[in-house]
Write a protein that holds these residues in place. Sequence first.
Motif, PDB file in Angstrom:
ATOM      1  N   LEU A  46       1.042   0.244 -24.588  1.00 27.91           N
ATOM      2  CA  LEU A  46      -0.143  -0.417 -25.119  1.00 27.91           C
ATOM      3  C   LEU A  46      -1.414   0.080 -24.789  1.00 27.91           C
ATOM      4  CD1 LEU A  46      -0.726  -3.818 -23.693  1.00 27.91           C
ATOM      5  CD2 LEU A  46       1.595  -2.989 -24.277  1.00 27.91           C
ATOM      6  N   GLU A  47      -1.515   1.075 -23.828  1.00 21.72           N
ATOM      7  CA  GLU A  47      -2.775   1.439 -23.388  1.00 21.72           C
ATOM      8  C   GLU A  47      -4.136   1.368 -24.166  1.00 21.72           C
ATOM      9  OE1 GLU A  47      -5.395   1.742 -20.768  1.00 21.72           O
ATOM     10  OE2 GLU A  47      -3.608   2.502 -19.699  1.00 21.72           O
ATOM     11  N   ALA A  48      -3.766   2.032 -25.588  1.00 20.77           N
ATOM     12  CA  ALA A  48      -4.824   1.914 -26.397  1.00 20.77           C
ATOM     13  C   ALA A  48      -5.355   0.389 -26.859  1.00 20.77           C
ATOM     14  CB  ALA A  48      -4.579   2.622 -27.671  1.00 20.77           C
ATOM     15  N   ALA A  49      -4.473  -0.401 -26.495  1.00 22.29           N
ATOM     16  CA  ALA A  49      -4.867  -1.619 -27.161  1.00 22.29           C
ATOM     17  C   ALA A  49      -5.993  -2.465 -26.411  1.00 22.29           C
ATOM     18  CB  ALA A  49      -3.649  -2.911 -26.973  1.00 22.29           C
ATOM     19  N   VAL A  50      -6.391  -2.080 -25.091  1.00 18.14           N
ATOM     20  CA  VAL A  50      -7.417  -2.654 -24.380  1.00 18.14           C
ATOM     21  C   VAL A  50      -8.283  -1.401 -23.997  1.00 18.14           C
ATOM     22  CG1 VAL A  50      -8.373  -4.089 -22.616  1.00 18.14           C
ATOM     23  CG2 VAL A  50      -6.106  -4.572 -23.785  1.00 18.14           C
ATOM     24  N   GLY A  51      -9.713  -1.422 -24.205  1.00 21.04           N
ATOM     25  CA  GLY A  51     -10.508  -0.590 -23.694  1.00 21.04           C
ATOM     26  C   GLY A  51     -10.405   0.903 -24.259  1.00 21.04           C
ATOM     27  N   GLY A  52      -9.716   0.969 -25.623  1.00 17.95           N
ATOM     28  CA  GLY A  52      -9.571   2.007 -26.313  1.00 17.95           C
ATOM     29  C   GLY A  52      -9.032   3.105 -25.293  1.00 17.95           C
ATOM     30  N   GLY A  53      -9.793   4.280 -25.144  1.00 20.66           N
ATOM     31  CA  GLY A  53      -9.462   5.434 -24.337  1.00 20.66           C
ATOM     32  C   GLY A  53      -9.493   5.330 -22.603  1.00 20.66           C
ATOM     33  N   ILE A  54      -9.883   4.004 -22.503  1.00 23.88           N
ATOM     34  CA  ILE A  54     -10.129   4.012 -20.918  1.00 23.88           C
ATOM     35  C   ILE A  54      -8.673   3.522 -20.294  1.00 23.88           C
ATOM     36  CG2 ILE A  54     -11.093   2.712 -19.004  1.00 23.88           C
ATOM     37  CD1 ILE A  54     -13.185   1.681 -21.021  1.00 23.88           C
ATOM     38  N   PRO A  55      -8.331   4.348 -19.403  1.00 32.72           N
ATOM     39  CA  PRO A  55      -7.065   3.814 -18.703  1.00 32.72           C
ATOM     40  C   PRO A  55      -7.142   2.747 -17.948  1.00 32.72           C
ATOM     41  CG  PRO A  55      -7.530   6.193 -18.254  1.00 32.72           C
ATOM     42  CD  PRO A  55      -9.087   5.559 -18.599  1.00 32.72           C
ATOM     43  N   VAL A  56      -6.616   1.654 -18.545  1.00 30.59           N
ATOM     44  CA  VAL A  56      -6.878   0.389 -17.569  1.00 30.59           C
ATOM     45  C   VAL A  56      -5.447  -0.550 -17.618  1.00 30.59           C
ATOM     46  CG1 VAL A  56      -7.770  -0.829 -19.594  1.00 30.59           C
ATOM     47  CG2 VAL A  56      -8.253  -1.758 -17.311  1.00 30.59           C
ATOM     48  N   ILE A  57      -4.633  -0.160 -18.704  1.00 33.15           N
ATOM     49  CA  ILE A  57      -3.254  -0.977 -18.679  1.00 33.15           C
ATOM     50  C   ILE A  57      -2.526  -0.296 -17.529  1.00 33.15           C
ATOM     51  CG2 ILE A  57      -1.285  -1.412 -20.073  1.00 33.15           C
ATOM     52  CD1 ILE A  57      -3.602  -2.996 -21.250  1.00 33.15           C
TER      53      ILE A  57
HETATM   54 NA    NA Z   1      -7.214   1.649 -22.749  1.00 37.99          NA
END
Ligand code: NA
Length: 438
Positions: free
Chosen positions: A125-136
Amino acid sequence: MVFKIGLLGLGTVGTGVVEILSNPEGRHPLLSELSLHRVGVRSLSKPRSVNIPEDMLTTDLEAIVIDPAIDIVVELIGGLEPARSLILQAIENGKHIVTANKAVISRYGSEIFDAANKKGVYVMLEAAVGGGIPVIQPLKQSLGANRIQTVTGIINGTTNYILTRMKNEGADFSEVLADAQRLGYAEADPTADIDGLDAGDKIAILASLAFGGRIKLEQVYCEGIRKVTATDITYAEKLGFVIKLLAIASRSPQATPEQDLLSVRVHPTLVTLSHPLASINDVYNAILVEGEPIGQVMFFGRGAGSGPTASAVVSDILNIVAVLQMQEAEVVNPIIPHEMMNCTHQHYCKIAPMEDLVTRFYTRFLTKDSPGVIGKLGTCFGQHHVSIESIVQTGFHENLAEIVVVTHDVLEGNFNQALSEIKGFDEIDSIPSILRVL
Ligand code: NA
Ligand SMILES: NC(=O)C1=CN([C@@H]2O[C@H](COP(=O)(O)OP(=O)(O)OC[C@H]3O[C@@H](n4cnc5c(N)ncnc54)[C@H](OP(=O)(O)O)[C@@H]3O)[C@@H](O)[C@H]2O)C=CC1
Ligand SMILES: N[C@@H](CC=O)C(=O)O
């Protein structure tokens, strides 16, 4: 081996995904191992900006999630239903899932991850938070050695875009919202953005990853930007602050070694200009993570929009494919989920009530212009242990004096008690703004 993708949704993000998949040159070589097999949409007659063979498009999304040829289902339709049921059905049919749907994950994550763990499939679900930012993935993997103390983010692109344009151009709220919708930043129902609910979904997901437990969404305090006015934006600037919609998850000071306690909240916040989040503007998002021993680390980038969000979706697909390939090579059967990629949280985190929050406040009062009103406000706050940093009369509005109070760190419960007493004063006309200060 080629891995087949079933794509649910060909809107803003789905279109971005197809654009990346159909132009693999110069990107990761594993992209050549992917093939788009079926694409599910609501309307077959809608014009599309990407070329999809007619027989690949369908309105029968269920057929996609049960199609034995498909390895990975990418859910980009948004909303709660049928998204939740399709994800569960896909898992039941042994598909790995990639989704950008924070609304579904924050509400039904437990059900979805339990089903996925049982079936031995991944839900990314990387796209679910912060769009393109890698944070998950960083929270799951690269920061795994840390004890996280605080996650503070600007994680809604639409509201950050609106607040930035209101501040820089004095632009009108509804006009800027229409632009954010046109640019594909806003949710199908933009109230989720404006009322802080989208950021609430996202901070619940981040808190779960950062603090290693499940979060009950109804315990996340959400306040949006509807009440932020041009007047407050201007005063904030004069006082050396900028107003941002912040999502914050932190360990509560009341936590003990025996009882962990979190504070998880979303609200417009006055952020001092020297803070790293103060300069995050437009559709950009940033997530500041503070942990031990790493200290501060900040993730920054485009939090919404077609290409940036698709970048996160396709990276998740690649991560799954890389693991599947490895498993295939090692002939691992049945699939053993990769420890750093799946979700194993079982318990729920305890969330402290907002009354127990320790924070600073900015409050704007309109009062009758009678002598002693500032003193009376100061005395009342003092009686409720609310220590004041500054109290100034900033001007007049139609014969009413405007008074702005900024407090030191105070207990929110004490502040609320003082305010309810102050509201009863004869001199008080109204309290147009109450905002927290970081
Ligand atoms: Na993200
Ligand atoms: N837009 C963004 O910047 C970001 C979006 N997200 C998330 O990504 C997801 C997708 O968002 P976005 O691309 O903006 O959404 P859009 O509204 O642009 O696209 C939705 C797509 O899903 C299809 N769809 C919707 N409901 C159904 C249904 N019941 N049956 C069949 N097809 C359906 C639509 O079909 P049709 O085209 O025929 O109408 C459309 O293709 C959401 O969960 C959103 O929260 C996450 C990060 C950023
Ligand atoms: N509507 C969301 C889209 C990304 O999640 C936003 O504005 O951030």
